[in-house]
Enzyme design. Structure first.
Site, mmCIF file in Angstrom:
data_model
loop_
_atom_site.group_PDB
_atom_site.id
_atom_site.type_symbol
_atom_site.label_atom_id
_atom_site.label_comp_id
_atom_site.label_asym_id
_atom_site.label_seq_id
_atom_site.Cartn_x
_atom_site.Cartn_y
_atom_site.Cartn_z
ATOM 1 N N SER A 48 0.796 -1.234 0.000
ATOM 2 C CA SER A 48 0.000 0.000 0.000
ATOM 3 C C SER A 48 0.826 1.281 0.000
ATOM 4 O O SER A 48 0.326 2.344 -0.372
ATOM 5 C CB SER A 48 -0.954 0.016 1.197
ATOM 6 O OG SER A 48 -0.229 0.145 2.405
ATOM 7 N N LYS A 118 0.287 4.787 6.702
ATOM 8 C CA LYS A 118 -0.174 5.556 5.548
ATOM 9 C C LYS A 118 0.388 6.974 5.668
ATOM 10 O O LYS A 118 0.985 7.359 6.665
ATOM 11 C CB LYS A 118 -1.708 5.630 5.485
ATOM 12 C CG LYS A 118 -2.441 4.302 5.621
ATOM 13 C CD LYS A 118 -2.338 3.439 4.390
ATOM 14 C CE LYS A 118 -3.100 2.126 4.578
ATOM 15 N NZ LYS A 118 -2.915 1.196 3.431
#
Length: 263
Positions: A48, A118
């Site tokens: 990711s 993230k």
């Protein structure tokens, strides 16, 4: 005449063993304190955040820069085993400064019981939206510049051609993102309004990231759920090979990714 000398030798040997044991215990305690309060290592198991953080990257994260929250004193997982997961009974962070847009954060989403990593895209009160693959912050499209193309491989070995961009936030900070296309499911979204005291997170691998765009899985992240700020990679190996398999290093270690700051 020799018996006292033998006793002296035995006492000396016992003393040396005890001193060594004390040194080992002290070193372990120091390491635990450092990991508990200051810096904690993490590894990357998914795609990711590629290319910023690749599968098989190991990095150290700063736990004190943003102060301490609910999950700051979790020592992480090893496979399916949780070493320590202590949740502080607090509703606000203790000490530290607020994060900046563009910081790479380790955090615990409200619906989950594991750490995610993230990039902080939305600040409290921001309006965030994706339209045709482009990121909009408060109604303004974020600048991006195409760098080139490459092949992205996820944790299942699925390889896809991706376009790499340099994205620049309104504050002037830049980072690298990649897109399979501009028409993937999360490339067109409703407008999200970030609640007070929360942050909006997105992965740099935009089409292979379950992040705040998926409200039921990640959603808005409370400030109290932030754990640490990613600082620097210290090790990297292909295919997520366990780092203790030293015999695999020559062909698989990514030497060019080691000892570099995370931007």
């Amino acid at each position: 005449m020799t018996q006292p000398a033998d006793k002296s030798v035995k006492k000396s040997a016992a003393s040396e063993w005890w001193d060594t044991f004390v040194v080992i215990v002290e070193a372990l305690l120091i390491a635990i304190v450092l990991r508990f309060f200051l810096y904690q290592p993490f590894s990357i198991p998914t795609a990711s955040m590629q290319q910023t953080l690749m599968i098989g990257d190991y990095f150290v994260a700063n736990k004190f820069v943003w102060g301490y929250g609910k999950h700051s004193f979790s020592l992480g997982r090893y496979g399916n085993f949780t070493l320590l997961d202590f949740e502080l009974p607090i509703s606000n962070r203790i000490l530290g400064r607020d994060p900046n847009r563009g910081d790479v954060a380790v955090f615990r989403p409200v619906p989950q019981d594991m750490e995610y990593i993230k990039r902080i895209v939305g600040m409290p009160g921001d309006r965030i939206q994706m339209q045709a693959g482009r990121l909009y912050i408060n109604g303004t499209m974020v600048e991006r510049e195409e760098i080139g193309t490459t092949t992205d491989v996820d944790s299942n070995g699925d390889a896809r051609q991706v376009t790499v961009y340099r994205e620049t936030f309104p504050e002037g900070t830049s980072h690298t993102i990649q897109e399979i296309s501009d028409n993937a499911p999360l490339d067109n979204t409703p407008e999200y309004v970030v609640p007070a005291g929360h942050y909006f997170m997105m992965g740099d691998n935009r089409d292979r990231s379950a992040d705040s765009r998926v409200l039921a899985q990640v959603g808005y992240v409370p400030a109290v759920n932030l754990i640490a700020k990613a600082e620097a990679r210290f090790f990297s190996i292909q295919d997520n090979i366990p780092p203790w398999q030293i015999w695999q290093w020559p062909a698989n270690v990514r030497w060019d990714r080691m000892f570099q700051l995370v931007h």
